[in-house]
Design a protein around this motif. Structure first.
Motif, short mmCIF file in Angstrom:
data_model
loop_
_atom_site.label_atom_id
_atom_site.label_comp_id
_atom_site.label_asym_id
_atom_site.label_seq_id
_atom_site.Cartn_x
_atom_site.Cartn_y
_atom_site.Cartn_z
N GLU A 1 0.86 -1.18 0.00
CA GLU A 1 0.00 0.00 0.00
C GLU A 1 0.89 1.24 0.00
OE1 GLU A 1 -2.75 -0.40 3.24
OE2 GLU A 1 -4.24 -1.37 1.97
N GLU A 2 1.51 1.48 -1.14
CA GLU A 2 2.38 2.64 -1.32
C GLU A 2 1.69 3.62 -2.26
OE1 GLU A 2 6.00 1.16 -2.90
OE2 GLU A 2 6.39 -0.19 -1.24
N THR A 3 2.26 4.83 -2.36
CA THR A 3 1.73 5.80 -3.32
C THR A 3 1.73 5.20 -4.71
OG1 THR A 3 2.57 7.60 -1.95
CG2 THR A 3 1.98 8.13 -4.23
N VAL A 4 2.86 4.56 -5.08
CA VAL A 4 2.95 3.81 -6.32
C VAL A 4 3.77 2.56 -6.04
CG1 VAL A 4 3.67 3.79 -8.73
CG2 VAL A 4 2.89 5.92 -7.71
N ALA A 5 3.21 1.40 -6.31
CA ALA A 5 3.90 0.13 -6.10
C ALA A 5 4.19 -0.52 -7.45
CB ALA A 5 3.06 -0.81 -5.24
N VAL A 6 5.33 -1.21 -7.55
CA VAL A 6 5.74 -1.82 -8.81
C VAL A 6 6.11 -3.27 -8.57
CG1 VAL A 6 7.35 -1.70 -10.76
CG2 VAL A 6 6.65 0.41 -9.60
N ARG A 7 5.55 -4.17 -9.38
CA ARG A 7 5.90 -5.58 -9.39
C ARG A 7 6.52 -5.89 -10.75
NH1 ARG A 7 3.33 -9.64 -6.39
NH2 ARG A 7 3.34 -9.09 -4.18
N ILE A 8 7.71 -6.49 -10.75
CA ILE A 8 8.47 -6.68 -11.99
C ILE A 8 8.70 -8.15 -12.27
CG2 ILE A 8 10.64 -6.19 -13.18
CD1 ILE A 8 10.87 -3.70 -11.34
N GLY A 9 8.23 -8.61 -13.44
CA GLY A 9 8.55 -9.94 -13.93
C GLY A 9 8.30 -11.05 -12.94
N SER A 10 9.38 -11.69 -12.52
CA SER A 10 9.28 -12.85 -11.63
C SER A 10 8.72 -12.52 -10.26
CB SER A 10 10.67 -13.50 -11.47
OG SER A 10 11.61 -12.54 -11.00
N GLU A 11 8.62 -11.23 -9.91
CA GLU A 11 8.00 -10.84 -8.64
C GLU A 11 6.50 -11.09 -8.65
OE1 GLU A 11 11.17 -7.16 -7.81
OE2 GLU A 11 9.05 -6.75 -8.16
N ASN A 12 5.92 -11.21 -9.84
CA ASN A 12 4.50 -11.56 -9.95
C ASN A 12 4.36 -13.07 -9.78
OD1 ASN A 12 3.56 -8.89 -10.70
ND2 ASN A 12 4.57 -9.23 -12.65
N HIS A 13 3.62 -13.48 -8.78
CA HIS A 13 3.51 -14.91 -8.48
C HIS A 13 2.46 -15.57 -9.36
CE1 HIS A 13 6.19 -13.97 -5.28
NE2 HIS A 13 5.29 -13.27 -4.60
N HIS A 14 2.68 -15.42 -10.66
CA HIS A 14 1.79 -16.06 -11.63
C HIS A 14 2.61 -16.33 -12.88
CE1 HIS A 14 -1.38 -16.60 -14.64
NE2 HIS A 14 -2.19 -16.90 -13.64
N GLU A 15 2.63 -17.58 -13.31
CA GLU A 15 3.50 -17.98 -14.41
C GLU A 15 3.24 -17.18 -15.68
OE1 GLU A 15 4.69 -22.04 -16.92
OE2 GLU A 15 3.19 -22.10 -15.31
N GLY A 16 2.01 -16.86 -15.96
CA GLY A 16 1.68 -16.15 -17.18
C GLY A 16 2.18 -14.72 -17.21
N LEU A 17 2.55 -14.18 -16.04
CA LEU A 17 2.99 -12.80 -15.95
C LEU A 17 4.47 -12.68 -15.60
CD1 LEU A 17 -0.11 -11.29 -14.09
CD2 LEU A 17 0.37 -11.31 -16.54
#
Length: 339
Positions: free
Chosen positions: A271-287
């Protein structure tokens, strides 16, 4: 190699790769950026960055490209999020100020965000659980049917219909309406659970089936899995990013079709002003080759937000510009809902 210069070289590689989609070589960095050192020194710096897993060489004779770890360090080191231009700010104001209701606001917001970022935009509807009750209305539709209308401070309206075996007593309906508004006025809906569960016992036994039915409908509306939903726009932008995925964009499209996947990703983001998830940080194989930039909206502080909005695209993304657009749209949307 100095730490500061290593970050400058990484920043330059990210910027050039995002702009050109071509692996970046040392000579290109020297020509395009005032790094103040020779190509040989840059090559040494790039070798060290590669050793630390921040850049990679896709082909033997090619330059370097950022890795997920490199993008993460770049994003974490961004000192100033790129502000929107005056024209972009005016576009946000003109488009959103003309919205007539919450549905219109959400639809306009998601289209605007897709246009500003050239990515897939995602807007989550304000959560009932995190919204504040403005008014609750009980509207008789027939002698045995009752409409429950929930109106929140964000402008969201939720309606539920109840059918009863016995004829509905108008006096009981009026009393129930009054009690529900006393319980909930100005409170977040999720804070009403205890009072809703106890409410039937405050009425005569013959009236409890109706009160219980209304309470159950309200409790059901507050269950997160029952009321969360999102809106997408800009899916066609993925087609222009096809070359950024080593595989086809099919897995990304499949993930976008599953609202539960996006809602889960949103819920896992800080819960930040703007949060970023990059590549392998997304816990979903398709992403695994996609990035998500998101922000909460609807509250004075991120922890007070009622929902999230953001964009999804390839990891080769203009992070400063995208983060600036997401932040600006979230702030403007929050002001509209507050008004």
């Amino acid at each position: 190699m100095s730490e500061d210069r290593r970050l400058e070289v990484l920043r330059a590689i990210v910027q050039d790769y995002v702009a050109t989609r071509e692996p970046v070589g040392s000579r290109m960095l020297v020509e395009r950026h005032a790094l103040g050192v020779s190509p040989a020194t840059i090559r040494n710096d790039m070798a060290a960055l590669e050793e630390h897993g921040l850049i990679a060489q896709p082909h033997t004779s090619a330059g370097r490209v950022p890795t997920d770890k490199g993008y993460r360090l770049f994003v974490d080191q961004i000192g100033t999020i790129k502000p929107l231009s005056a024209a972009e700010k005016r576009a946000i104001q003109v488009l959103l100020d003309d919205a007539v209701d919450l549905d219109d606001v959400v639809e306009r917001t998601v289209r605007l965000l897709a246009q500003l970022t050239h990515q897939v935009a995602v807007v989550q509807y304000p959560s009932l659980r995190r919204s504040t009750l403005r008014h609750l209305e009980l509207v008789p539709l027939s002698p045995q049917r009752l409409l429950v209308v929930i109106i929140t401070d964000t402008g969201r309206v939720e309606q539920r219909t109840i059918e009863t075996a016995a004829e509905i007593d108008p006096g009981v309906t009026a009393e129930l309406r009054a009690r529900l508004n006393v319980i909930g006025a100005g409170r977040r809906l999720q804070a009403m659970t205890t009072e809703l569960e106890a409410l039937p016992q405050q009425f005569a036994p013959e009236h409890r089936p109706l009160v219980n039915a209304v309470s159950e409908q309200l409790l059901d509306a507050l269950r997160q899995d029952a009321e969360e939903r999102i809106v997408l726009a800009g899916t066609a932008n993925l087609a222009r990013s096809d070359l950024d995925f080593s595989r086809t964009i099919g897995p990304v499209l499949e993930a976008l079709e599953e609202q539960v996947v996006l809602l889960k990703l949103f819920s896992e983001m800080d819960e930040e002003t703007v949060a970023v998830r990059i590549g392998s940080e997304n816990h979903h194989e398709g992403l695994a080759e996609a990035s998500i930039v998101a922000s909460v909206y609807g509250g004075e502080a991120p922890s007070d937000g009622v929902a999230r909005l953001g964009v999804l695209g390839p990891t080769r993304m203009d992070y400063p510009g995208t983060m600036g657009a997401v932040r600006a749209v979230a702030r403007y949307l929050s002001r509209i809902l507050a008004g």
